[in-house]
Design a protein around this motif. Structure first.
Motif, short mmCIF file in Angstrom:
data_model
loop_
_atom_site.label_atom_id
_atom_site.label_comp_id
_atom_site.label_asym_id
_atom_site.label_seq_id
_atom_site.Cartn_x
_atom_site.Cartn_y
_atom_site.Cartn_z
N VAL A 218 0.87 -1.10 0.17
CA VAL A 218 -0.07 -0.05 0.15
C VAL A 218 0.76 1.32 0.16
O VAL A 218 0.29 2.51 -0.17
CB VAL A 218 -1.01 0.10 1.22
CG1 VAL A 218 -1.83 -1.19 1.13
CG2 VAL A 218 -0.46 -0.08 2.47
N ALA A 219 2.18 1.13 0.38
CA ALA A 219 2.98 2.45 0.29
C ALA A 219 4.32 1.98 0.02
O ALA A 219 4.86 0.84 0.13
CB ALA A 219 2.84 3.02 1.72
N GLY A 220 5.13 3.09 -0.07
CA GLY A 220 6.70 2.63 -0.22
C GLY A 220 7.42 3.53 0.82
O GLY A 220 7.12 4.64 0.95
N LEU A 221 8.56 2.96 1.44
CA LEU A 221 9.27 3.82 2.57
C LEU A 221 10.60 3.96 1.80
O LEU A 221 11.21 2.80 1.42
CB LEU A 221 9.21 2.84 3.92
CG LEU A 221 10.18 3.42 4.81
CD1 LEU A 221 9.85 4.60 5.29
CD2 LEU A 221 10.26 2.40 6.07
N SER A 222 11.09 5.10 2.10
CA SER A 222 12.63 5.21 1.66
C SER A 222 13.42 6.15 2.38
O SER A 222 12.96 6.96 3.27
CB SER A 222 12.71 5.92 0.35
OG SER A 222 12.10 7.09 0.34
N ILE A 223 14.83 5.65 2.40
CA ILE A 223 15.62 6.81 2.89
C ILE A 223 16.58 7.49 1.86
O ILE A 223 16.77 6.62 0.93
CB ILE A 223 16.46 6.12 4.03
CG1 ILE A 223 17.04 7.05 4.86
CG2 ILE A 223 17.44 4.90 3.59
CD1 ILE A 223 18.18 6.48 6.11
N VAL A 224 16.84 8.70 1.87
CA VAL A 224 17.36 9.18 0.79
C VAL A 224 18.78 9.74 1.62
O VAL A 224 18.90 10.50 2.29
CB VAL A 224 16.90 10.41 0.35
CG1 VAL A 224 17.55 11.25 -1.02
CG2 VAL A 224 15.60 9.91 -0.15
N VAL A 225 19.81 9.08 0.84
CA VAL A 225 21.45 9.65 1.24
C VAL A 225 22.04 10.24 0.40
O VAL A 225 21.84 10.10 -0.67
CB VAL A 225 21.77 8.22 1.81
CG1 VAL A 225 20.88 7.62 3.00
CG2 VAL A 225 22.15 7.33 0.84
#
Length: 252
Positions: A218-225
């Motif tokens: 249902v969703a996407g989780l991300s970390i941007v580095v």
């Protein structure tokens, strides 16, 4: 910006006026709105005035408009941004606190799976600069959150997205359909995806899917580095946070 096709009906025209605003153009004059919607200036003047009277738009001293607080309050009642955000926030905050990097949660636009809508974003002063913000949109083919969502989306909808020209943001943007398909396959088999410098040359994202318990994604989780980061050092934390949100959604 290309002029949008004019739709018939009062409600459609109101939505067109509201849809003229974006993260790149949060403040617009009447002429700007008319140009972006293709509506007559007199119609835009009337609709904008009514929306401002109801709090859906705010009119500045310079005569230009921005989205009003009332519309923001209503939007946060939507299931995609309310129940999901409520379940996700503790895990987003933990991931952000541990890493001090940008953390984002996004969903696919149900009307256009070629775009993701960011429902939450946490950042800090020392984190790498990013273009996304809460409520903004980016192409699903070039973002980590978009790729994990497309990887689990309806195959026919994915092929519709890949049949279109893919916008290039940087020299590293994957613009060939077969290249995107390879990333989607990696996301399905590995449970995460790395989007390397596709939106901005200075950053990459690591993303994992969020499910409704044991149900669909249902969703996407991300970390941007920063681009120089070894993304695989972040995979366990991102996947753990995504699983935590999934369990919280199952319990809600």
């Amino acid at each position: 910006m290309a002029t949008r096709p004019v739709r018939s009906g009062v409600t459609a025209r109101v939505l067109d006026v509201l849809g003229a605003f974006s993260a790149q153009a949060p403040v617009l004059g009447l002429t700007d709105i008319a140009r972006r919607t293709g509506l007559p200036l007199t119609t835009v003047h009337r609709i904008a005035g009514e929306l401002a009277a109801g709090g859906a738009l705010d009119r500045g001293d310079d005569g230009r408009y921005r989205i009003g607080l009332r519309l923001w309050e209503i939007a946060h009642l939507a299931p995609a941004s309310h129940g999901l955000r409520e379940a996700a926030m503790p895990f987003l905050e933990d991931l952000h606190e541990v890493t001090r990097h940008n953390v984002a949660l996004a969903v696919l636009d149900p009307d256009d799976p070629g775009e993701v809508v960011y429902v939450e974003r946490l950042s800090s002063r020392g984190a790498v600069s990013i273009v996304s913000r809460t409520g903004s949109r980016l192409p699903s083919t070039a973002t980590g959150v978009g790729l994990v969502l497309l990887a689990h989306a309806d195959p026919a909808a994915v092929e519709t997205v890949l049949a279109r020209p893919i916008r290039r943001f940087t020299p590293w943007t994957v613009c060939r359909a077969d290249g995107v398909r390879a990333l989607l396959a990696q996301a399905r088999t590995g449970g995460f995806v790395v989007s390397d410098r596709q939106i901005e040359e200075v950053s990459m994202s690591v993303a994992a899917p969020v499910r409704a318990g044991d149900g669909p994604v249902v969703a996407g989780l991300s970390i941007v580095v920063p681009a120089a980061t070894n993304p695989h050092t972040l995979v366990p934390a991102v996947r753990a946070a995504a699983r935590g949100i999934s369990r919280a959604l199952a319990a809600s």
